[in-house]
Design a protein around this motif. Sequence first.
Motif, PDB file in Angstrom:
ATOM      1  N   SER A   1       0.802  -1.103   0.089  1.00  0.00           N
ATOM      2  CA  SER A   1       0.069  -0.157  -0.009  1.00  0.00           C
ATOM      3  C   SER A   1       0.684   1.413  -0.013  1.00  0.00           C
ATOM      4  O   SER A   1       0.346   2.318  -0.321  1.00  0.00           O
ATOM      5  CB  SER A   1      -1.022   0.193   1.209  1.00  0.00           C
ATOM      6  OG  SER A   1      -1.727  -0.991   1.263  1.00  0.00           O
TER       7      SER A   1
ATOM      8  N   LEU B   1      -2.935   4.104  -4.792  1.00  0.00           N
ATOM      9  CA  LEU B   1      -3.940   4.637  -3.786  1.00  0.00           C
ATOM     10  C   LEU B   1      -5.156   3.597  -3.705  1.00  0.00           C
ATOM     11  O   LEU B   1      -5.577   3.095  -2.699  1.00  0.00           O
ATOM     12  CB  LEU B   1      -4.622   5.930  -4.219  1.00  0.00           C
ATOM     13  CG  LEU B   1      -5.603   6.641  -3.460  1.00  0.00           C
ATOM     14  CD1 LEU B   1      -5.206   6.552  -1.951  1.00  0.00           C
ATOM     15  CD2 LEU B   1      -6.031   7.961  -3.876  1.00  0.00           C
TER      16      LEU B   1
ATOM     17  N   VAL C   1      -6.344   1.095  -0.516  1.00  0.00           N
ATOM     18  CA  VAL C   1      -7.830   0.958  -0.045  1.00  0.00           C
ATOM     19  C   VAL C   1      -8.109  -0.324   0.153  1.00  0.00           C
ATOM     20  O   VAL C   1      -8.735  -1.058   1.110  1.00  0.00           O
ATOM     21  CB  VAL C   1      -8.768   1.575  -0.983  1.00  0.00           C
ATOM     22  CG1 VAL C   1     -10.099   1.125  -0.784  1.00  0.00           C
ATOM     23  CG2 VAL C   1      -8.423   3.156  -1.109  1.00  0.00           C
TER      24      VAL C   1
ATOM     25  N   VAL D   1      -3.460   5.169   2.458  1.00  0.00           N
ATOM     26  CA  VAL D   1      -4.724   5.776   1.974  1.00  0.00           C
ATOM     27  C   VAL D   1      -4.721   7.625   2.119  1.00  0.00           C
ATOM     28  O   VAL D   1      -5.110   8.208   1.407  1.00  0.00           O
ATOM     29  CB  VAL D   1      -6.008   5.420   2.447  1.00  0.00           C
ATOM     30  CG1 VAL D   1      -7.457   6.046   2.073  1.00  0.00           C
ATOM     31  CG2 VAL D   1      -6.116   3.703   2.263  1.00  0.00           C
TER      32      VAL D   1
END
Length: 277
Positions: free
Chosen positions: A40, A50, A54, A91
């Motif tokens: 991530s 991105l 999520v 995020v």
Amino acid sequence: MSEQVQPTARIWSDAEIGDDFDYVPVSPWAPVSLVAGVVSLTALLNLFGLYLAVFGALVGLAAVLRIRSSLGTVKGQPMAAAGLLLASLSVVGGGYRTAHAYRHEVPEGFRRVHFPKEIADLQFVYINGKRKIPAEVAELVGQKVYLKGFMWATQDTEGLTRFILLKDNGECCFGGRPKSHDFITVTLNSYPEGQRPALASRARGMSEKILTPDEQQTLGAKHQHQLTTKAFVGMVAVAGVLHADPKAGEGGEQADFEFAPVYTMDAELVEEAWTPF
């Protein structure tokens, strides 16, 4: 008669049995969550990261909930929580990065224009067989605009002074010939010696060249010093003045009329798009 020694049987205590079998396995969700959290971190680099962040946050949340609901039959909650934390921070960080880039990508004095929706999708208006520019697009003609698209049929990789900008990558990746409303012919600006546009300095892929008299005549350049750009594979952003010639291709073959270069642009900036929208 010698006394026989009887073998002594070992008595296993309950405590020893418990020690040997007191093992709690690690939930497979724990390492999955941690790996997803590490992946991530790419959210800090691009928009695709991105999306991964999520997804990683959802995986991490599911891992923590599953481990907690196991009532101690599996362990690994700290590992799963670490993955969830990494994904959550990614995020937030990736979202901020994307929003910041979108707010600051348009140069001062230029108007953001969505090429597909605000130009290409409007197509043209025909009156008595004559092509007219839609009123919404006519408002943009002669204005300094900032829009995005894809380079098409670019053979050179460096030193481009002119190229075709498409509304999407359909033609550039799968062949075909774009209709007049789907492309813009972009010509980079020329300038007097010592007056290179400051905006061009922000794009690492831009440089300059000295035009020969023949090149200057071919390009219709007013000055000898000419901006150039390298070719880009992905989406590019262009800043310049938009022009339109609705009469382009008139009087010739119907095919030439349909694919005529109606839209042109004098540009002082060509760069990789900061955001893909």
